[in-house]
Design an enzyme around this catalytic site. Structure first.
Site, mmCIF file in Angstrom:
data_model
loop_
_atom_site.group_PDB
_atom_site.id
_atom_site.type_symbol
_atom_site.label_atom_id
_atom_site.label_comp_id
_atom_site.label_asym_id
_atom_site.label_seq_id
_atom_site.Cartn_x
_atom_site.Cartn_y
_atom_site.Cartn_z
ATOM 1 N N GLU A 143 0.818 -1.217 0.000
ATOM 2 C CA GLU A 143 0.000 0.000 0.000
ATOM 3 C C GLU A 143 0.849 1.263 0.000
ATOM 4 O OE1 GLU A 143 -3.303 2.151 2.946
ATOM 5 O OE2 GLU A 143 -2.022 0.538 3.683
ATOM 6 N N GLU A 240 -11.686 3.319 6.393
ATOM 7 C CA GLU A 240 -10.557 3.595 7.280
ATOM 8 C C GLU A 240 -10.461 5.105 7.490
ATOM 9 O OE1 GLU A 240 -6.039 1.931 7.722
ATOM 10 O OE2 GLU A 240 -6.485 3.073 5.914
#
Length: 258
Positions: A143, A240
């Protein structure tokens, strides 16, 4: 329609961690993710997931000492042994929890280490992890994270991640595309997602600025959700974000999708 999962590290933080699963299920979520499971027994987590009929969508591999500022160790040439041990631990937990995806955080670039050494270390670590996770039937993800919120984070742009993935050369390495982080770093969200759809295994969301829920900032999430549906993304999207005024109170944006 986007397939949303709740990130229990950021949502429902008014509750103890193990109570957040039930709260997420009550809100209508079918899946959950969180940073790390390792502070809790595998059996307890698996039982809680099953009791609440939730899918464990994702968690991160061990990332060093988070409380002391570590944000991953994937690029650190001095911690390769620790990284490799962490791969095994992550696979043990993911297997017990029925989790089919693990995210490898590159971490902060150590001071004084040459860029080519950082890249070589990260590539070698990803090759090691991709082979081990493939044997376990688990996808490995990596990521990009914005380096404004986390200065010196090594992997911080989607193109950089894709180039490293190409160098690793594994068919078991995928991109985790965090919409918030990439809005901060580069924008061009819709076209970037479309161009790299075949390599994206998971997405995450928050609005910008503030990293709060969709509708609080500049990102046009209704448009982006429609776009993602049209181009055929079938994976999960992790919520998130830091709720602006309580998790449940801030979920009005998600009701059409839950």
């Amino acid at each position: 329609m986007p397939k949303l999962c709740a990130n229990l590290s950021l949502l429902y933080t008014e509750l103890e961690f193990m109570d957040r699963f039930a709260a997420a299920a009550k809100s209508g979520f079918k899946g959950v993710e969180y940073l790390f499971p390792y502070a809790y027994p595998k059996d307890q987590l698996a039982e809680t997931l099953a009791h609440n009929k939730l899918v464990q969508v994702l968690h991160n591999m061990p990332a060093g000492d988070w409380a002391k500022g570590d944000r991953g160790i994937g690029c650190n040439p001095n911690r390769v042994g620790e990284f490799q041990d962490g791969v095994g631990k992550a696979i043990e937990y993911a297997s017990a929890l029925g989790c089919k995806q693990l995210n490898c955080l590159a971490g902060l670039a150590p001071e004084g280490v040459a860029p080519d050494k950082l890249r070589a270390t990260f590539v070698a670590n990803l090759r090691f992890a991709a082979k081990k996770t493939k044997a376990a039937g688990i996808r490995l993800l990596t990521e990009p994270v914005n380096n404004r919120d986390i200065p010196r984070f090594y992997l911080n742009r989607s193109q950089q991640a894709l180039e490293i993935m190409d160098e690793v050369g594994s068919d078991n390495l995928w991109l985790q595309y965090d919409i918030y982080h990439m809005q901060v770093m580069e924008g061009h969200l819709a076209k970037t997602i479309e161009a790299n759809l075949a390599r994206i295994s998971h997405m995450q969301l928050a609005d910008n600025p503030g990293r709060h829920e969709p509708g609080t900032g500049e990102i046009n999430y209704p448009f982006l959700f429609d776009w993602i549906d049209r181009i055929g993304y079938k994976g999960w999207i992790g919520c998130e974000y830091n709720p602006k005024a309580g998790t449940v109170e801030g979920l009005a944006w998600a009701k059409p999708y839950l």
